[in-house]
Motif scaffolding. Structure first.
Motif, PDB file in Angstrom:
ATOM      1  N   ARG A   1       0.748  -1.134   0.030  1.00  0.00           N
ATOM      2  CA  ARG A   1       0.022   0.066   0.122  1.00  0.00           C
ATOM      3  C   ARG A   1       0.772   1.049   0.052  1.00  0.00           C
ATOM      4  O   ARG A   1       0.455   2.390  -0.785  1.00  0.00           O
ATOM      5  CB  ARG A   1      -0.949   0.126   1.250  1.00  0.00           C
ATOM      6  N   ILE A   2       1.966   1.154   0.667  1.00  0.00           N
ATOM      7  CA  ILE A   2       2.829   2.481   0.771  1.00  0.00           C
ATOM      8  C   ILE A   2       3.134   2.922  -0.392  1.00  0.00           C
ATOM      9  O   ILE A   2       2.916   4.209  -0.897  1.00  0.00           O
ATOM     10  CB  ILE A   2       3.961   2.382   1.710  1.00  0.00           C
ATOM     11  N   SER A   3       3.722   2.238  -1.434  1.00  0.00           N
ATOM     12  CA  SER A   3       4.332   2.496  -2.528  1.00  0.00           C
ATOM     13  C   SER A   3       3.098   2.909  -3.576  1.00  0.00           C
ATOM     14  O   SER A   3       3.273   3.924  -4.273  1.00  0.00           O
ATOM     15  CB  SER A   3       5.281   1.626  -3.336  1.00  0.00           C
ATOM     16  N   GLY A   4       2.100   1.916  -3.517  1.00  0.00           N
ATOM     17  CA  GLY A   4       0.773   2.520  -4.322  1.00  0.00           C
ATOM     18  C   GLY A   4       0.227   3.801  -4.201  1.00  0.00           C
ATOM     19  O   GLY A   4       0.305   4.625  -4.986  1.00  0.00           O
ATOM     20  N   VAL A   5       0.092   4.187  -2.804  1.00  0.00           N
ATOM     21  CA  VAL A   5      -0.371   5.461  -2.597  1.00  0.00           C
ATOM     22  C   VAL A   5       0.576   6.456  -2.653  1.00  0.00           C
ATOM     23  O   VAL A   5       0.225   7.630  -3.104  1.00  0.00           O
ATOM     24  CB  VAL A   5      -0.783   5.463  -0.955  1.00  0.00           C
ATOM     25  N   SER A   6       1.850   6.204  -2.598  1.00  0.00           N
ATOM     26  CA  SER A   6       2.961   7.395  -2.812  1.00  0.00           C
ATOM     27  C   SER A   6       2.959   7.740  -4.260  1.00  0.00           C
ATOM     28  O   SER A   6       3.098   8.924  -4.473  1.00  0.00           O
ATOM     29  CB  SER A   6       4.165   6.712  -2.366  1.00  0.00           C
ATOM     30  N   LEU A   7       3.126   6.569  -5.243  1.00  0.00           N
ATOM     31  CA  LEU A   7       3.081   7.284  -6.673  1.00  0.00           C
ATOM     32  C   LEU A   7       1.897   7.540  -7.124  1.00  0.00           C
ATOM     33  O   LEU A   7       1.944   8.587  -7.966  1.00  0.00           O
ATOM     34  CB  LEU A   7       3.618   5.756  -7.471  1.00  0.00           C
ATOM     35  N   PHE A   8       0.741   7.082  -6.817  1.00  0.00           N
ATOM     36  CA  PHE A   8      -0.602   7.790  -7.123  1.00  0.00           C
ATOM     37  C   PHE A   8      -0.714   9.281  -6.663  1.00  0.00           C
ATOM     38  O   PHE A   8      -0.972  10.119  -7.487  1.00  0.00           O
ATOM     39  CB  PHE A   8      -1.734   6.839  -6.657  1.00  0.00           C
ATOM     40  N   ALA A   9      -0.359   9.446  -5.389  1.00  0.00           N
ATOM     41  CA  ALA A   9      -0.396  10.794  -4.845  1.00  0.00           C
ATOM     42  C   ALA A   9       0.466  11.658  -5.770  1.00  0.00           C
ATOM     43  O   ALA A   9       0.149  12.788  -6.088  1.00  0.00           O
ATOM     44  CB  ALA A   9      -0.221  11.032  -3.505  1.00  0.00           C
ATOM     45  N   ALA A  10       1.869  11.338  -6.007  1.00  0.00           N
ATOM     46  CA  ALA A  10       2.540  11.753  -6.756  1.00  0.00           C
ATOM     47  C   ALA A  10       2.113  12.364  -8.080  1.00  0.00           C
ATOM     48  O   ALA A  10       2.546  13.499  -8.781  1.00  0.00           O
ATOM     49  CB  ALA A  10       4.010  11.268  -6.909  1.00  0.00           C
ATOM     50  N   VAL A  11       1.461  11.448  -8.668  1.00  0.00           N
ATOM     51  CA  VAL A  11       0.767  11.566 -10.155  1.00  0.00           C
ATOM     52  C   VAL A  11      -0.300  12.516 -10.122  1.00  0.00           C
ATOM     53  O   VAL A  11      -0.280  13.892 -10.633  1.00  0.00           O
ATOM     54  CB  VAL A  11       0.669  10.489 -10.709  1.00  0.00           C
ATOM     55  N   ILE A  12      -1.164  12.233  -9.099  1.00  0.00           N
ATOM     56  CA  ILE A  12      -2.355  13.115  -9.198  1.00  0.00           C
ATOM     57  C   ILE A  12      -2.399  14.297  -8.361  1.00  0.00           C
ATOM     58  O   ILE A  12      -2.958  15.417  -8.904  1.00  0.00           O
ATOM     59  CB  ILE A  12      -3.381  12.287  -8.533  1.00  0.00           C
ATOM     60  N   GLY A  13      -1.437  14.334  -7.299  1.00  0.00           N
ATOM     61  CA  GLY A  13      -1.198  15.363  -6.338  1.00  0.00           C
ATOM     62  C   GLY A  13      -0.092  16.335  -6.632  1.00  0.00           C
ATOM     63  O   GLY A  13      -0.105  17.558  -6.070  1.00  0.00           O
ATOM     64  N   PHE A  14       0.642  15.979  -7.448  1.00  0.00           N
ATOM     65  CA  PHE A  14       1.857  16.865  -7.837  1.00  0.00           C
ATOM     66  C   PHE A  14       2.113  16.979  -9.315  1.00  0.00           C
ATOM     67  O   PHE A  14       2.186  18.191  -9.860  1.00  0.00           O
ATOM     68  CB  PHE A  14       3.100  16.452  -7.305  1.00  0.00           C
ATOM     69  N   LEU A  15       2.282  15.981  -9.936  1.00  0.00           N
ATOM     70  CA  LEU A  15       2.689  15.802 -11.512  1.00  0.00           C
ATOM     71  C   LEU A  15       1.500  16.497 -12.138  1.00  0.00           C
ATOM     72  O   LEU A  15       2.012  17.553 -13.226  1.00  0.00           O
ATOM     73  CB  LEU A  15       3.159  14.519 -11.946  1.00  0.00           C
ATOM     74  N   VAL A  16       0.449  16.084 -12.131  1.00  0.00           N
ATOM     75  CA  VAL A  16      -0.637  16.961 -13.013  1.00  0.00           C
ATOM     76  C   VAL A  16      -0.766  18.145 -12.706  1.00  0.00           C
ATOM     77  O   VAL A  16      -0.897  19.015 -13.660  1.00  0.00           O
ATOM     78  CB  VAL A  16      -1.971  16.138 -12.909  1.00  0.00           C
ATOM     79  N   PRO A  17      -0.919  18.511 -11.300  1.00  0.00           N
ATOM     80  CA  PRO A  17      -1.076  19.925 -11.293  1.00  0.00           C
ATOM     81  C   PRO A  17       0.167  20.824 -11.748  1.00  0.00           C
ATOM     82  O   PRO A  17       0.040  21.942 -12.069  1.00  0.00           O
ATOM     83  CB  PRO A  17      -0.932  20.037  -9.502  1.00  0.00           C
ATOM     84  N   LEU A  18       1.411  20.071 -11.409  1.00  0.00           N
ATOM     85  CA  LEU A  18       2.555  21.002 -11.846  1.00  0.00           C
ATOM     86  C   LEU A  18       2.557  21.224 -13.417  1.00  0.00           C
ATOM     87  O   LEU A  18       2.801  22.331 -13.872  1.00  0.00           O
ATOM     88  CB  LEU A  18       3.753  20.136 -11.653  1.00  0.00           C
ATOM     89  N   VAL A  19       2.141  20.203 -14.113  1.00  0.00           N
ATOM     90  CA  VAL A  19       2.006  20.227 -15.766  1.00  0.00           C
ATOM     91  C   VAL A  19       0.825  21.361 -15.999  1.00  0.00           C
ATOM     92  O   VAL A  19       1.272  22.498 -16.849  1.00  0.00           O
ATOM     93  CB  VAL A  19       1.631  19.023 -16.294  1.00  0.00           C
ATOM     94  N   LEU A  20      -0.202  21.186 -15.315  1.00  0.00           N
ATOM     95  CA  LEU A  20      -1.203  22.422 -15.550  1.00  0.00           C
ATOM     96  C   LEU A  20      -0.799  23.995 -15.202  1.00  0.00           C
ATOM     97  O   LEU A  20      -0.795  24.820 -15.899  1.00  0.00           O
ATOM     98  CB  LEU A  20      -2.438  22.036 -14.867  1.00  0.00           C
ATOM     99  N   ILE A  21      -0.098  24.003 -13.934  1.00  0.00           N
ATOM    100  CA  ILE A  21       0.180  25.337 -13.499  1.00  0.00           C
ATOM    101  C   ILE A  21       1.186  25.695 -14.533  1.00  0.00           C
ATOM    102  O   ILE A  21       1.532  26.974 -14.764  1.00  0.00           O
ATOM    103  CB  ILE A  21       0.788  25.368 -12.266  1.00  0.00           C
ATOM    104  N   SER A  22       2.313  24.940 -14.765  1.00  0.00           N
ATOM    105  CA  SER A  22       3.377  25.355 -15.534  1.00  0.00           C
ATOM    106  C   SER A  22       2.944  25.893 -17.188  1.00  0.00           C
ATOM    107  O   SER A  22       3.460  26.814 -17.461  1.00  0.00           O
ATOM    108  CB  SER A  22       4.381  24.144 -15.824  1.00  0.00           C
TER     109      SER A  22
END
Length: 346
Positions: free
Chosen positions: A203-224
């Protein structure tokens, strides 16, 4: 016959390996990690964030309530951002005690799950709400007429509800699948760290990678993408009255402040966390890597908490800009939505 004889002394790293082999297969599974500076870093930073974040966000929420503007379309995302920051800072005294005691959790499993959930809710909720603010401003600046059609609060309320539900589902998955506390070899009890190898691979790696994509990578792309377009639109505007020129400068300053807050508070942690997760999964190799990412995670986790006291700076810039826009409104028609530029005269 099974006895082995050595002609010389064993290399020192053989003894180190033997000592580590008796430890649980957790964060120190194959190489020793140490970051003693965290016992001072976290209490100092969290105490500072608690004082500044509590004062700043409480003032923002009080202003919205006093002026009855919490449901004004331009303020809905700001209210939710202030609320999630406020909830987070109220948990920081417990985290201060935990780290001041040498990372020894004495408050029980339930409170570990509550404070841990609120930490990640603030981390990813703030990122998502800042992204919504970005998208809202992008539409308002680049497509002002379309923004007039989206002035109803229901659209923003629906987005906020969706974000809260997404956070709740992800955090329930994290907390209900197993404990978030685990004893260190020396008897101390860890909270939100020291996970076993099986937990990392589950669960830890799954939640970590999911959160990194949805909670950081996608917002970063949109904001950039959106913020440079907002800046270009403001810079390309034709001749403006003095008051509107000041409004444009402050609008660009606000764009820069929001982008800096996002990159300073969220980018370092997520980059480090992804590298650390890939190391835990065996994709990346090397003791030096895991030791460096462990120490880097301590620093970047402290940085993430700074958003709770830096977000009020964004509110201040927006409020200051609104005053300037209001002063310049007598010379050019202005669509009053935060940093919306003057509409061209027909």
């Amino acid at each position: 016959t099974n006895e082995r004889r050595f002609l010389g002394p064993l290399p020192s790293h053989w003894f180190l390996g033997a000592n580590l082999s008796v430890l649980p297969h957790n964060e120190t599974s194959d190489c020793k990690e140490q970051a003693d500076f965290q016992y001072v870093l976290f209490p100092v930073v969290y105490s500072l964030v608690f004082v500044l974040g509590l004062a700043g966000n409480l003032s923002v929420l009080w202003y919205f309530l006093r002026t009855k503007t919490a449901m004004v379309p331009a303020n809905i995302f700001l209210v939710n951002l202030a609320a999630i920051d406020m909830i987070f800072v109220l948990t920081l005294p417990i985290r201060v005690v935990y780290h001041a005691m040498g990372n020894n959790w004495v408050f029980g499993e339930a409170l570990c799950k509550v404070t841990g959930s609120l930490f990640y809710a603030n981390l990813y909720g703030s990122s998502l709400f800042l992204t919504c603010i970005c998208l809202e401003r992008y539409v308002a600046v680049v497509y002002p007429l379309r923004m007039l059609q989206l002035r109803r609060p229901i659209y923003r309320v629906a987005c906020c509800v969706a974000i809260w539900v997404l956070l709740a589902v992800a955090l329930l998955y994290l907390t209900l699948r197993g404990p978030l506390t685990r004893p260190f070899p020396d008897g101390r009890l860890a909270c939100l760290e020291n996970f076993s190898s099986n937990s990392w691979k589950g669960r830890i790696s799954g939640v970590s990678l999911f959160a990194a994509v949805i909670g950081f990578l996608v917002p970063l792309v949109l904001i950039s993408i959106c913020y440079p377009l907002i800046a270009r639109r403001l810079l390309e505007m034709p001749g403006m009255a003095p008051g509107s020129q000041a409004a444009r400068r402050k609008a660009l300053r606000t764009v820069l402040v929001v982008l800096v807050v996002f990159l300073l508070c969220f980018a370092p942690y997520h980059i480090t966390q992804v590298v650390h997760t890939l190391r835990r999964l065996g994709v990346l190799k090397g003791c030096r890597l895991i030791r460096s990412t462990y120490a880097a995670r301590r620093v970047t986790m402290a940085l993430t908490s700074l958003n709770a006291c830096l977000d009020p700076l964004v509110y201040y810039c927006a409020a200051e800009r609104l005053q300037v826009l209001d002063k310049g409104a007598t010379q050019e028609p202005i669509q009053m939505l935060e940093w919306v530029p003057p509409l061209p005269s027909s």
